[in-house]
Design an enzyme around this catalytic site. Structure first.
Site, PDB file in Angstrom:
ATOM      1  N   GLY A  35       0.830  -1.199   0.000  1.00 46.21           N
ATOM      2  CA  GLY A  35       0.000   0.000   0.000  1.00 46.21           C
ATOM      3  C   GLY A  35       0.867   1.252   0.000  1.00 46.21           C
ATOM      4  N   CYS A  36       0.322   2.353   0.458  1.00 41.61           N
ATOM      5  CA  CYS A  36       1.074   3.602   0.550  1.00 41.61           C
ATOM      6  C   CYS A  36       2.340   3.372   1.356  1.00 41.61           C
ATOM      7  CB  CYS A  36       0.222   4.687   1.205  1.00 41.61           C
ATOM      8  SG  CYS A  36       1.109   6.234   1.489  1.00 41.61           S
ATOM      9  N   PHE A  37       3.486   3.764   0.828  1.00 37.20           N
ATOM     10  CA  PHE A  37       4.750   3.368   1.452  1.00 37.20           C
ATOM     11  C   PHE A  37       5.081   4.091   2.751  1.00 37.20           C
ATOM     12  CE2 PHE A  37       6.742   5.722  -2.478  1.00 37.20           C
ATOM     13  CZ  PHE A  37       6.273   6.956  -2.047  1.00 37.20           C
TER      14      PHE A  37
END
Length: 205
Positions: A27-29
């Site tokens: 997902g969003c890092f």
């Protein structure tokens, strides 16, 4: 105890030189970058893009790549299998986001990592026919822009000012073991490092 340039410089100078890397799309890092730094044996982290074919991706033009976190770890303290356990606890492996930018991917970088992945899956309770997580050999990792690195430190002047005073540039902060641990701390995680075990003077927050 006050966080000072000598404290972070000393911590960074003691980092092991013999390290290995592991790369995950979860997902969003920003979130995984902070979370994984709580694990003993994780030395440093960096976020970037991988898994696609577009050369030189950026956040604005990511193409078919996925946001990933690359973990540099001490193989004398930590195995790739331990990081697999963490990665699978961070996402739902039977579901896959439709947007490729945020997909779940476990990359392998060596034959040994591939073997550990196969052993992990064989010993797990996952129904492998229902796994949506992608498993790929890492082709290339592209480092993300500076403003994405150690994102939880943004606005934490009591931390960032110390790195400025220690003459760390953006790349040095990205690669700093101390910054990785402080990024996790700023995100609200408990982190077991010497310079976080005493209360700080946080007047500059």
């Amino acid at each position: 105890m006050m966080l000072t340039p000598p404290l972070i410089s000393e911590f960074d100078s003691k980092a092991p030189e013999n390290t290995e890397t592991a790369t995950f799309g979860l997902g969003c890092f920003w979130g995984p970058d902070a979370a994984v730094s709580t694990i003993d044996g994780v030395i440093r982290t960096r976020v970037g893009y991988a898994g696609g074919t577009k050369p030189d991706p950026s956040y604005e033009v990511i193409g078919d790549h996925t946001e990933v976190v690359q973990v540099e770890y001490d193989p004398d303290q930590l195995w790739f299998e331990n990081l697999l356990e963490w990665a699978f606890s961070e996402h739902q492996p039977s579901r896959q986001p439709t947007k490729r930018q945020y997909q779940n991917i476990v990359f392998t970088e060596t034959d040994n990592q591939y073997e550990q992945l196969q052993a992990f899956l064989d010993e797990s309770e996952f129904d492998q026919e229902r796994l949506e997580t992608r498993f790929e050999e890492l082709d290339e990792f592209y480092v993300a822009e500076d403003y994405h690195q150690k994102f939880q430190l943004r606005g934490k002047r009591w931390i960032t000012d110390v790195f400025d005073e220690a003459n760390y540039d953006a790349e040095a902060v990205r690669e700093s073991p101390a910054a990785a641990k402080l990024n996790a701390h700023a995100a609200g995680y408990d982190v077991d490092v010497p310079f976080l075990q005493q209360p700080y003077d946080r007047q500059s927050r």
